[in-house]
Design an enzyme around this catalytic site. Structure first.
Site, mmCIF file in Angstrom:
data_model
loop_
_atom_site.group_PDB
_atom_site.id
_atom_site.type_symbol
_atom_site.label_atom_id
_atom_site.label_comp_id
_atom_site.label_asym_id
_atom_site.label_seq_id
_atom_site.Cartn_x
_atom_site.Cartn_y
_atom_site.Cartn_z
ATOM 1 N N ARG A 76 36.146 23.609 77.983
ATOM 2 C CA ARG A 76 35.078 24.163 77.153
ATOM 3 C C ARG A 76 33.781 24.144 77.962
ATOM 4 N NH1 ARG A 76 30.927 21.359 73.244
ATOM 5 N NH2 ARG A 76 30.013 23.216 72.337
ATOM 6 N N HIS A 120 24.417 27.226 73.824
ATOM 7 C CA HIS A 120 24.340 25.765 73.813
ATOM 8 C C HIS A 120 22.918 25.344 74.204
ATOM 9 C CE1 HIS A 120 26.781 21.853 74.292
ATOM 10 N NE2 HIS A 120 25.512 21.505 74.408
ATOM 11 N N GLU A 165 26.105 22.923 67.858
ATOM 12 C CA GLU A 165 25.266 22.014 67.060
ATOM 13 C C GLU A 165 24.046 22.684 66.442
ATOM 14 O OE1 GLU A 165 24.473 18.226 68.878
ATOM 15 O OE2 GLU A 165 26.592 17.726 68.922
ATOM 16 N N ASN A 297 31.757 18.723 67.035
ATOM 17 C CA ASN A 297 31.468 17.575 67.890
ATOM 18 C C ASN A 297 31.401 16.345 67.003
ATOM 19 O OD1 ASN A 297 31.027 19.638 69.720
ATOM 20 N ND2 ASN A 297 28.803 19.349 69.848
ATOM 21 N N TYR A 299 30.561 12.150 67.281
ATOM 22 C CA TYR A 299 30.216 10.942 68.048
ATOM 23 C C TYR A 299 30.320 9.690 67.183
ATOM 24 C CZ TYR A 299 28.939 13.834 71.967
ATOM 25 O OH TYR A 299 29.017 14.720 73.020
ATOM 26 N N GLU A 368 33.491 18.011 71.165
ATOM 27 C CA GLU A 368 32.834 16.910 71.885
ATOM 28 C C GLU A 368 33.167 15.597 71.204
ATOM 29 O OE1 GLU A 368 28.569 17.234 72.590
ATOM 30 O OE2 GLU A 368 28.765 19.386 72.934
#
Ligand code: BGP
Length: 470
Positions: A76, A120, A165, A297, A299, A368
């Site tokens: 990616r 991005h 995002e 994504n 985290y 991510e």
């Protein structure tokens, strides 16, 4: 749910990793590339400029060969808008087109599927000067860029991601060097959500255009999704968690999938005289854009309690301070933290996957997930990063549990394939499987070294997720 046995990862599961153009490529003004907002921003004190990064522009062959050595099925990466269209619209830069042709062909040479992020965090600076996403024309600018990419790369790129995002651009844009608020703006919330609206419309139209121009291709969004927990079983905290989930997560996926504004967010915007203006055709465009999958994504989760109305906002992608009137962010005492203060919650990953799948019923690719740390290159060229292996192992375990729960998973692309510059914490915050020999300000050799996690991930991929041992 306790399972008696685990379902395996699907046979065609896409193991790989991610990068983004402005954080990895360097060569930021070379071969006709125009500056992006990242090249003209003032970088946070003590962190590197984004002009060289990991120098992937000059070393993509070596990087992709290393990814192939790890066994990547997918890579990616993002396409820099201003490398293709230096002014954002109009004239196309042939060298920019050529660069991504080379990257794509190099991936295909090793049977690595390119998964391309269209945007991005790197708005062309020339478009920032024209108002960036606050200008309603930004929808057309983005479509022109999308069309140029589909025309040039659509014969080989079958998987596309729209906007990385978007929720972070909206919630913490200034921290990552994006979101320009026009001078003299009196209602920043309204302005922010108007820009957000333009991005949503641009995304919907890009998805429709992709389906029209490239019927074989698949496209999806790539927000940062993290389940928000209530701090306690107080009913007020549960409402706060619902508010925060709506404003951070569901707004973006509800819109991408159903073409509708989340009702809680809409009411919140109404309260603040901040509902976005719909231009002619927006409602139809939003209803007509459909993703084929959901990329997100992850985290860590967040935790909130009831708002006392005084929260100030701000923070970064994972350390939000809350939103006045909606929720107050608090630390979760049950979780460990990375060296950079981000909480670590693998079980929350499973919970997030379950929630996203049960709401939207589309296959999921993780775009991510990863751990930022201070890595050290040893004299013999090794890099011992057991903390990264532990982080990824625990998340992969939870992903398999989510698959066993019935979640349809397509792939997993941790952040990041190779060390690169963090959004606001510089080069010292490393995420890669591949170490890049440079410091914050000293560019050193820029040579590549395999970290311990490189060899570990290679084994994980070769065993299709079965062998997670050291
Ligand atoms: C996400 C971004 C990436 C990235 C990553 C790690 O928010 O999509 O661009 O950098 O987080 O964040 P950071 O670089 O702030 O540590």
């Amino acid at each position: 749910m306790l399972h008696k046995s685990l379902k395996p990862f699907p046979e065609e599961f896409l193991w790989g990793a991610s990068t983004s153009a402005y954080q990895v490529e360097g060569a930021n003004l070379e071969d006709g590339k125009g500056p992006s907002c990242q090249d003209v921003k003032k970088v946070p004190e003590g962190t590197s400029e984004l002009d060289v990064c990991a120098d992937q522009y000059h070393r993509y062959k070596e990087d992709i060969a290393l990814m192939a050595e790890m066994g990547f099925k997918v890579y990616r990466f993002s396409i820099s808008w201003s490398r293709i269209l230096p002014k954002g619209t109009g004239e196309v830069n042939p060298k920019g087109i050529e660069y991504y042709n080379n990257v794509i062909n190099e991936c295909l040479k090793y049977d690595i599927i390119p998964l391309v992020t269209m945007f991005h965090f790197d708005m062309p600076a020339a478009l920032d000067e024209r108002g960036s996403w606050s200008n309603p024309e930004s929808v057309d600018w983005f479509l022109e860029f999308a069309k140029t990419m589909f025309e040039n790369y659509g014969d080989r790129v079958k998987y596309w991601l729209t906007i990385n995002e978007q929720n972070m651009l909206t919630l913490v844009g200034p921290v990552i060097g994006t979101l320009c608020i026009p001078e003299g703006c009196t209602n920043v919330l309204k302005e922010t959500y108007q820009q957000n609206h333009h991005m949503l419309v641009a995304q919907a139209k890009a998805m429709a255009l992709c389906h029209e121009m490239l019927p074989e291709a698949k496209i999806g969004p790539a927000p940062n999704i993290a389940l928000i927990y209530p701090a306690s079983n107080k009913p007020e905290d549960q409402l706060a968690a619902q508010n925060m989930n709506a404003v951070r997560n569901w707004l973006y996926l509800d819109m991408a999938v159903y073409g509708k504004y989340n009702n809680l967010v809409w009411s919140y915007l109404e309260e603040h005289d901040a509902t976005p203006e719909f231009h002619e055709g927006d409602a139809e465009a939003l209803a007509n854009g459909h993703p084929d999958f959901i990329g997100f994504n992850y985290y860590s989760t967040g935790t909130v309690e009831a708002s006392d109305g005084t929260e100030e906002g701000g923070g970064d992608q994972q350390n939000s301070r809350g939103v006045a009137g909606l929720a107050k962010n608090i630390k979760n005492p049950n979780l460990m933290k990375t060296e950079f203060g981000w909480e670590i919650d693998p079980i929350g990953f499973r919970a997030t996957l379950r929630e996203v799948y049960s709401r939207y019923r589309l296959p999921i690719v993780i775009t991510e997930n990863g751990l930022g740390a201070y890595d050290k290159l040893e004299e013999d060229g090794s890099v011992h990063d057991p903390y990264r292996i532990t982080y990824l192992r625990e998340h992969i375990k939870q992903m398999q549990l989510a698959i066993t729960d019935g979640v349809e998973m397509m792939g997993y692309c941790p952040w990041s394939a190779i060390d690169l510059i963090s959004t606001h914490e510089g080069m010292k915050k490393r995420y890669g499987f591949i170490y890049v020999d440079r410091d914050e300000f000293d560019l050193k050799t820029l040579n590549r070294f395999r970290k311990d996690s490189f060899f570990w991930y290679k084994k994980v991929i070769a065993s299709n997720g079965e062998d997670l041992s050291d």
